[in-house]
Motif scaffolding. Sequence first.
Motif, short mmCIF file in Angstrom:
data_model
loop_
_atom_site.label_atom_id
_atom_site.label_comp_id
_atom_site.label_asym_id
_atom_site.label_seq_id
_atom_site.Cartn_x
_atom_site.Cartn_y
_atom_site.Cartn_z
N LEU A 315 0.85 -1.18 0.00
CA LEU A 315 0.00 0.00 0.00
C LEU A 315 0.89 1.24 0.00
O LEU A 315 1.69 1.43 0.92
N PRO A 316 0.78 2.10 -1.01
CA PRO A 316 1.77 3.16 -1.18
C PRO A 316 1.65 4.31 -0.19
O PRO A 316 2.65 4.95 0.12
N ASP A 317 0.44 4.60 0.28
CA ASP A 317 0.24 5.80 1.10
C ASP A 317 0.02 5.44 2.56
O ASP A 317 -0.74 4.52 2.88
N ASP A 318 0.66 6.18 3.46
CA ASP A 318 0.44 5.97 4.88
C ASP A 318 -0.95 6.49 5.26
O ASP A 318 -1.35 7.57 4.84
N PRO A 319 -1.67 5.74 6.09
CA PRO A 319 -3.03 6.14 6.45
C PRO A 319 -3.05 7.15 7.59
O PRO A 319 -2.12 7.22 8.40
N ASP A 320 -4.12 7.91 7.66
CA ASP A 320 -4.32 8.75 8.84
C ASP A 320 -4.80 7.89 10.01
O ASP A 320 -4.39 8.11 11.15
N ALA A 321 -5.68 6.94 9.73
CA ALA A 321 -6.23 6.09 10.78
C ALA A 321 -6.41 4.68 10.24
O ALA A 321 -6.61 4.48 9.04
N VAL A 322 -6.33 3.71 11.16
CA VAL A 322 -6.45 2.29 10.79
C VAL A 322 -7.41 1.61 11.74
O VAL A 322 -7.32 1.79 12.97
N PHE A 323 -8.33 0.82 11.17
CA PHE A 323 -9.16 -0.07 11.98
C PHE A 323 -8.73 -1.50 11.68
O PHE A 323 -8.63 -1.90 10.51
N ALA A 342 0.67 4.53 10.68
CA ALA A 342 -0.48 5.40 10.94
C ALA A 342 -0.02 6.79 11.36
O ALA A 342 0.83 6.93 12.24
N ARG A 343 -0.61 7.79 10.77
CA ARG A 343 -0.27 9.17 11.09
C ARG A 343 -0.96 9.66 12.35
O ARG A 343 -0.48 10.57 13.01
N ARG A 344 -2.11 9.06 12.68
CA ARG A 344 -2.87 9.59 13.81
C ARG A 344 -3.34 8.52 14.78
O ARG A 344 -3.06 8.63 15.97
N THR A 345 -4.07 7.50 14.29
CA THR A 345 -4.77 6.60 15.20
C THR A 345 -4.82 5.18 14.65
O THR A 345 -4.95 4.98 13.44
N VAL A 346 -4.73 4.20 15.56
CA VAL A 346 -5.00 2.80 15.23
C VAL A 346 -6.04 2.30 16.23
O VAL A 346 -5.88 2.48 17.45
N VAL A 347 -7.10 1.68 15.72
CA VAL A 347 -8.15 1.11 16.56
C VAL A 347 -8.21 -0.40 16.29
O VAL A 347 -8.25 -0.82 15.13
N VAL A 348 -8.22 -1.20 17.37
CA VAL A 348 -8.19 -2.65 17.25
C VAL A 348 -9.38 -3.24 17.99
O VAL A 348 -9.60 -2.93 19.17
N ALA A 349 -10.16 -4.07 17.30
CA ALA A 349 -11.29 -4.77 17.92
C ALA A 349 -10.93 -6.24 18.07
O ALA A 349 -10.47 -6.88 17.12
N MET A 350 -11.15 -6.79 19.29
CA MET A 350 -10.77 -8.18 19.57
C MET A 350 -11.84 -8.85 20.41
O MET A 350 -12.34 -8.26 21.38
N ALA A 351 -12.16 -10.08 20.05
CA ALA A 351 -13.07 -10.89 20.86
C ALA A 351 -12.30 -11.77 21.83
O ALA A 351 -12.84 -12.19 22.86
N ALA A 352 -11.03 -12.06 21.51
CA ALA A 352 -10.23 -13.00 22.32
C ALA A 352 -9.42 -12.26 23.37
O ALA A 352 -8.59 -11.39 23.04
N LEU A 353 -9.65 -12.59 24.62
CA LEU A 353 -8.95 -11.95 25.74
C LEU A 353 -7.44 -12.12 25.62
O LEU A 353 -6.66 -11.21 25.90
N VAL A 402 -3.06 6.39 19.92
CA VAL A 402 -3.07 7.73 19.33
C VAL A 402 -1.64 8.26 19.32
O VAL A 402 -0.96 8.25 20.35
N ARG A 403 -1.21 8.73 18.16
CA ARG A 403 0.13 9.29 18.07
C ARG A 403 0.15 10.66 18.74
O ARG A 403 -0.74 11.49 18.49
N PRO A 404 1.12 10.92 19.61
CA PRO A 404 1.17 12.22 20.28
C PRO A 404 1.23 13.36 19.26
O PRO A 404 1.88 13.22 18.21
N PRO A 405 0.57 14.49 19.53
CA PRO A 405 0.47 15.57 18.54
C PRO A 405 1.82 16.04 18.01
O PRO A 405 1.95 16.37 16.84
N ALA A 406 2.85 16.06 18.87
CA ALA A 406 4.15 16.55 18.43
C ALA A 406 4.75 15.68 17.33
O ALA A 406 5.61 16.11 16.57
N HIS A 407 4.27 14.43 17.24
CA HIS A 407 4.82 13.50 16.26
C HIS A 407 3.89 13.27 15.07
O HIS A 407 4.24 12.52 14.17
N CYS A 408 2.71 13.88 15.09
CA CYS A 408 1.78 13.71 13.99
C CYS A 408 2.19 14.59 12.83
O CYS A 408 2.64 15.71 13.03
N GLU A 409 2.02 14.09 11.62
CA GLU A 409 2.21 14.92 10.44
C GLU A 409 0.91 15.65 10.18
O GLU A 409 -0.15 15.07 10.10
N GLY A 410 0.98 16.98 10.02
CA GLY A 410 -0.23 17.76 9.78
C GLY A 410 -0.77 17.53 8.38
O GLY A 410 -0.04 17.19 7.46
#
Length: 413
Positions: A315-323, A342-353, A402-410
Amino acid sequence: MITVIGTGTGAPLPPDAEAVLAEAALVVGGRRHLAAAPLPATAERVVLGPLAPALRVIEKYRDRRVVVLASGDPGFFGIVRALAERFGAGELDVRPGVSSVATAFARLGLPWDDAVVVSAHGRALRTALNVCRARPKTAVLTGPGSGPAELGAGLLDSRRTLVVASALGDPARERVERVTPAEAAARDWGAEVSVVLCLDEAHTVSAVRTVAGAPAAPDGWALDEGAFAHRDSMITKFEVRALALARLGPRLGDLVWDVGAGSGSVAVECARLGAAVTAVERTADGAERVRANAAAHGVDVHVVHGTAPDALAGLPDDPDAVFIGGGGRELAAIVAACARRARRTVVVAMAALDRVPAAREALVAAGLTCDGVLLQASRLAPLPGDVTRLAATNPVFLLWGVRPPAHCEGVDR
């Protein structure tokens, strides 16, 4: 007053422009504007390049007549913004011409009240590309390094047509050409491009609009599972989807990945909220299901049939957010790969503890601030006798980094 005159797209100066220019002590404009205008011999001339030096010269002439010549409508992604910020809007006498965007759509005979206009002139190209991927009618104001070739190269996987409008208004040199992204990427377009229109030609004329610009937000989100085709209830439940969307924050100009897309419910919802979306799904029937759900909801989702994390490398482009909604035993590696890009956020959904600690560790190791929640919901369900019970859904862990604001690309907006 500072008089700002829009020259339009090749049109002559407004009728009263010559009288204004005759009194000018200072005239500021592009080289071609200054060459074409009837300037008094006594007027100082400043060729527009970097704005700061020109603004300093204008400051020295505040007590005398200053004229600024600009292309098209100078209040539309033009110099009026900088002048108003520096000198105040009340000091400006703006006389607009016709913008290149209006002219380009007029050449095609298309309305443009439903178009999204994005500037890539001196700005990040990725935002323009993501808007083009997400919307069926986009006008892109181009610049060096962000012209038709670069747009075409970034849209090779789309079904868009590019309309390249060059030298608009010049009877001898004007060109308006329809090309595929691949054709645009293969050419050297020179320096005369006025604007590029990016069109899904099946949707160039929409219903009558009341509000111009990007479509309004959808009527609802976190849609019921019944709004999507899915297999054996393998779909992110709407309670989980609601929080996931809130943490992803998809918006126009963003790129979102949905990894382990399944039915593509999260991908489709992100696209409905204005983001460009890439869905990665390992099964062939799942990939087709994502495409069908996207088509049913009238949105574009780029579907990649492949297995993460290996499929992510292509995938050529870095995402802003990933699910991340799937992954099995490879979940930790998938989370790590997504968190690195990820430039900003990664969200992970899991059913397995058992998979929660490794996913959390991968987010933290990538420098993201991690938080999460265990979602347990009970829905109203009917019982015989016109009574209702609570039916529990399976609990789901939702982690987000969440990537800290100082490290996020605007991202330019």
